[in-house]
Design an enzyme around this catalytic site. Sequence first.
Site: not given
Length: 253
Positions: A12, A59, A86, A152, A187
């Site tokens: 990631g 992926d 990550n 999640y 951010g």
Amino acid sequence: MTTTDATVLVTGASSGFGAAIARRFATAGARVIVAARRADKLAERVSELGPHVLPLTLDVRDRDAVQRAIATLPKEFSRIDVLVNNAGLAMGLGPAHHADADEWQTMLDTNCGGVLHCTRATLPGMVERGRGHVINIGSIAGTYPYPGGNVYGATKAFVRQFSLNLRSDLHGTGIRVTCIEPGMVGGTEFSTVRFRNDHEQADRVYAGMQPLTADDIAESVYWTASQPAHVNVNTVEIMPVAQSFAAFQIHRD
């Protein structure tokens, strides 16, 4: 192992936490493999961070692709010392009975499956060499429930428990395992993805408060990896000062 002679794989790594983590290790002199789906973003990381950074278009949900990618790394990047799992995402914030089942599956495949595939592919080499560090990015959502967090939060609870079980399995091998569990971080693309590119809604999540930054998380990751070889940091739970624990929900007639 020191960070200056380490090879670090960050998944990631196209943006957000991953880009910041890759930057932190590269700045310290490590060789860094930046893995993500978006090849154009990976090219930006290489342009920014220099020749000791290897882009890997990948992926993490694809188990066979992960195995092939790890097995065919160039020799100078093939001995992975630090794996930073990550890659992950949240999708939606509605109640379970209104949730999109495809979004649930995407979170399971990425947040759980990706961690499993990358760990399984890199762990044998670490064990054979008698050194290595698996750093998983969890979330406080894996410990503290909130409305709409359903799957999640469940995936991040999985990451936390998987990390603890890895520590047990790897007892005596010299391999370290850490789970980093951030609270609110601004951010990044996290909330933008969660709210399907609704930037206005994403911005409201952080309105009027100072969240953590991706660099804060990168520093935590780097710190755990920089400890002496006999030190294992099991779990790091990190939140902005502006965030703490909410009261229990109570439904009243």
